[in-house]
Scaffold this active site. Structure first.
Site, short mmCIF file in Angstrom:
data_model
loop_
_atom_site.label_atom_id
_atom_site.label_comp_id
_atom_site.label_asym_id
_atom_site.label_seq_id
_atom_site.Cartn_x
_atom_site.Cartn_y
_atom_site.Cartn_z
N THR A 77 0.86 -1.19 0.00
CA THR A 77 0.00 0.00 0.00
C THR A 77 0.89 1.23 0.00
O THR A 77 1.60 1.49 0.98
CB THR A 77 -0.91 -0.02 1.24
N LEU A 96 -5.86 -8.59 0.32
CA LEU A 96 -5.99 -9.79 1.16
C LEU A 96 -6.23 -9.42 2.62
O LEU A 96 -5.79 -8.39 3.10
CB LEU A 96 -4.76 -10.69 1.03
N CYS A 118 -3.70 -2.44 8.96
CA CYS A 118 -4.14 -1.82 7.71
C CYS A 118 -5.17 -0.71 7.89
O CYS A 118 -4.89 0.45 7.57
CB CYS A 118 -4.70 -2.89 6.79
C1 UGA Z 1 -8.06 -5.36 5.59
C2 UGA Z 1 -8.95 -5.44 4.34
O1 UGA Z 1 -10.15 -6.18 4.64
C3 UGA Z 1 -8.22 -6.13 3.18
O2 UGA Z 1 -9.02 -6.08 2.01
C4 UGA Z 1 -6.90 -5.37 2.92
O3 UGA Z 1 -6.14 -6.00 1.89
C5 UGA Z 1 -6.07 -5.37 4.20
O4 UGA Z 1 -6.82 -4.72 5.25
C6 UGA Z 1 -4.78 -4.61 3.91
O5 UGA Z 1 -4.84 -3.43 3.63
O6 UGA Z 1 -3.73 -5.25 3.83
P1 UGA Z 1 -7.41 -7.07 7.53
O7 UGA Z 1 -6.98 -5.85 8.28
O8 UGA Z 1 -6.50 -8.24 7.45
O9 UGA Z 1 -7.80 -6.70 6.02
O10 UGA Z 1 -8.74 -7.65 8.23
P2 UGA Z 1 -10.31 -7.34 8.18
O11 UGA Z 1 -11.00 -8.63 8.10
O12 UGA Z 1 -10.68 -6.31 7.19
O13 UGA Z 1 -10.56 -6.77 9.66
C7 UGA Z 1 -10.00 -5.53 10.10
C8 UGA Z 1 -10.57 -5.17 11.45
O14 UGA Z 1 -11.94 -4.83 11.35
C9 UGA Z 1 -10.50 -6.28 12.49
O15 UGA Z 1 -10.12 -5.76 13.73
C10 UGA Z 1 -11.90 -6.83 12.54
O16 UGA Z 1 -12.24 -7.41 13.78
C11 UGA Z 1 -12.72 -5.58 12.29
N1 UGA Z 1 -14.04 -5.86 11.70
C12 UGA Z 1 -14.14 -6.43 10.48
C13 UGA Z 1 -15.18 -5.50 12.39
O17 UGA Z 1 -15.12 -4.95 13.52
N2 UGA Z 1 -16.41 -5.72 11.80
C14 UGA Z 1 -16.52 -6.30 10.57
O18 UGA Z 1 -17.67 -6.47 10.09
C15 UGA Z 1 -15.36 -6.67 9.90
#
Ligand code: UGA
Length: 475
Positions: A137, A169, A276
């Site tokens: 990024t 991802l 991220c």
């Molecule tokens: C995020 C993005 O989803 C990816 O598409 C992106 O590639 C990545 O960042 C990056 O920039 O490398 P990630 O941080 O691994 O991925 O995980 P997520 O599943 O998006 O969760 C991020 C945070 O949001 C976590 O703390 C999770 O618990 C929280 N979250 C997620 C929620 O509180 N509610 C949700 O509905 C989804």
């Protein structure tokens, strides 16, 4: 946008040589293993000699489901190897993927020094024509900046094309996300190079979006910022639901089935963490400010998220009549399930606040106690939820690991000295918790049972999908 019927990247590429810089990091290692799985010859390059040594022995330095298997297959098949030397990785490479870290500086901007030194390394060791793919990024304008550095340091007769190809991802499902992307974004002015990179992804069958390099870079930031916005939005709605005695689980479900809204990343909880969302939203806001542009929503997204830790602690304090001398069991340290990553994890923030308020904390996590200990060396970590709950006045669930969804609640209740369970991820069944003689509170749940029709609904984003798919199929 070019779909499967488009011509971009339709020419078969055959087996190519790929160097991945930052190949021992999260993104780099995942892509290195995935490209080897697709049959290419891949070299992962990283300056971290310890990690490279471990990878050569087939040991992954990070916890990511499925990665071990891919790593072993790549190593055993001779398609994947690791090095610490540019001179070993770059000269033979047709494509160089830049996957180095872009940590935040003091002002929240993405630090580009690793990118620039990678570009210098590539320039000095390339032969002939190399396609450099910016995968990390990177701030808007990085393709131009990397192109300048390559031109400045390149040997005579060497040429480069630079393409932006942001990654999407998620930790915990990284392999799946890389091999089954929703879309592939490619940005750059050299359409031959863009077509060659598109051909690399063609076997994955995903739509390929071709844009200018700046738009591609922006798509990454805007996507993460939008997903973070969905989360802060539903967390704010959760607070309002609580105040007005509506139930956010029912609300999110009813909203998410609207195709324009969508059910994913709409699960309320304790806020977003990880390496991220927080970093990228801050970096986008900083880039906008640096350009003299107004920032309103991004700040609000960060403000809501920053308030979540205090909300969790206030709920505990209200139920326990203060926190001084209280014992709290924290279930989950990782910022999300299926990872050992605790960077900006809500649990770390909450533990700091609990301890500052005079509570003692006993924490557990299926895989993240070691990484958490590096951040909180005095934290008492125990092997499982029952040990954490022993003698606790309250249990707070901070990460929705599957093992916590299926707890033996009677056993946990017997171990506790208090009766309160705060479900920070709305992952437990309130009825089952109550049946174990415990007082349940979630995030944004209705307080009057009559106002909750659907109790114990799954709230994980992907499980919303199941609901969504079922409804779509019924239509
Ligand atoms: C995020 C993005 O989803 C990816 O598409 C992106 O590639 C990545 O960042 C990056 O920039 O490398 P990630 O941080 O691994 O991925 O995980 P997520 O599943 O998006 O969760 C991020 C945070 O949001 C976590 O703390 C999770 O618990 C929280 N979250 C997620 C929620 O509180 N509610 C949700 O509905 C989804």
């Amino acid at each position: 946008m070019l779909s499967d019927s488009g011509c971009l990247g339709d020419d078969p590429l055959g087996v190519v040589n790929i160097a991945v810089i930052g190949g021992a990091g999260y993104v780099g290692l995942t892509y290195a293993a995935a490209f080897a799985e697709l049959g290419h010859n891949v070299v992962g390059l990283d300056l971290d000699a310890e990690r490279i040594g471990a990878l050569r022995r087939g040991v992954t330095p990070i916890f990511e489901p499925g990665l071990d298997e891919l790593l072993h297959r790549g190593l055993e098949g001779g398609r994947l190897r690791f090095t610490t030397e540019y001179a070993d990785a770059v000269p033979e490479a047709d494509f160089v993927f830049v996957c180095v870290g872009t940590p935040a500086d003091a002002g929240g901007r993405a630090e580009t020094s690793y990118i620039m030194s990678a570009a210098r390394g590539v320039a000095q060791h390339s032969r002939g024509h190399t396609i450099v793919v910016n995968k990390s990024t990177m701030p808007i304008g990085s393709v131009e900046r990397v192109s300048e550095i390559l031109a400045e340091h390149a040997a005579h007769g060497v040429s480069f094309a630079v393409v932006s190809n942001p990654e999407f991802l998620r930790e915990g499902s990284a392999i799946h996300d890389v091999l089954h992307p929703d879309r592939v974004v490619l940005g750059g002015a050299d359409l031959d190079a863009v077509a060659r990179v598109a051909a690399l992804y063609r076997p994955l069958g995903a739509p390929i979006v071709v844009t200018s390099s700046r738009s591609a870079e922006m798509i990454k930031y805007a996507s993460n910022a939008f997903l973070a916005t969905k989360i802060s939005f539903i967390n704010e709605v959760a607070t309002i639901c609580e105040g007005l005695n509506a139930d956010v689980i029912e609300v999110a479900r009813g909203m998410g089935l609207d195709g324009r809204i969508g059910p994913r990343h709409l699960a309320p909880g304790v806020g977003f963490g990880g390496s991220c969302f927080p970093k990228d939203v801050r970096a986008l806001a900083a880039m906008a400010r640096d350009a003299g542009l107004p920032v309103t929503m991004l700040d609000a997204v960060l403000d809501v998220n920053a308030s979540m830790g205090a909300r969790v602690v206030a709920k505990l304090a209200a139920r326990l009549g203060g926190l001084e001398g209280k014992r709290i069991a924290v279930l989950g340290l990782a910022f999300k399930p299926e990872t050992d990553d605790v960077r900006e994890a809500p649990a770390i923030d909450v533990i700091g606040r609990l301890e500052a308020a005079g509570a003692s904390v006993r924490a557990t996590d299926p895989v993240a106690t070691r990484t958490a200990a590096a951040v909180l060396p005095n934290l008492e970590c125990v092997p499982d939820a029952y040990a954490a709950a022993t003698g606790a006045d309250a249990v707070v669930l901070m990460t929705e690991w599957e093992v916590y969804r299926t707890l033996n609640l009677d056993r946990m209740a017997n171990a506790m000295r208090g009766r309160f369970v705060l479900d920070g991820r709305n992952a437990l069944d309130p009825t089952a918790v109550a049946a174990a003689g415990l007082a349940y509170e979630g995030m944004g749940r209705a307080t009057t049972p009559a106002n909750v029709v659907t109790t114990g609904l799954a709230t994980q984003a992907d499980e919303f999908d199941v609901v969504h798919d079922a409804v779509a199929a019924a239509d």
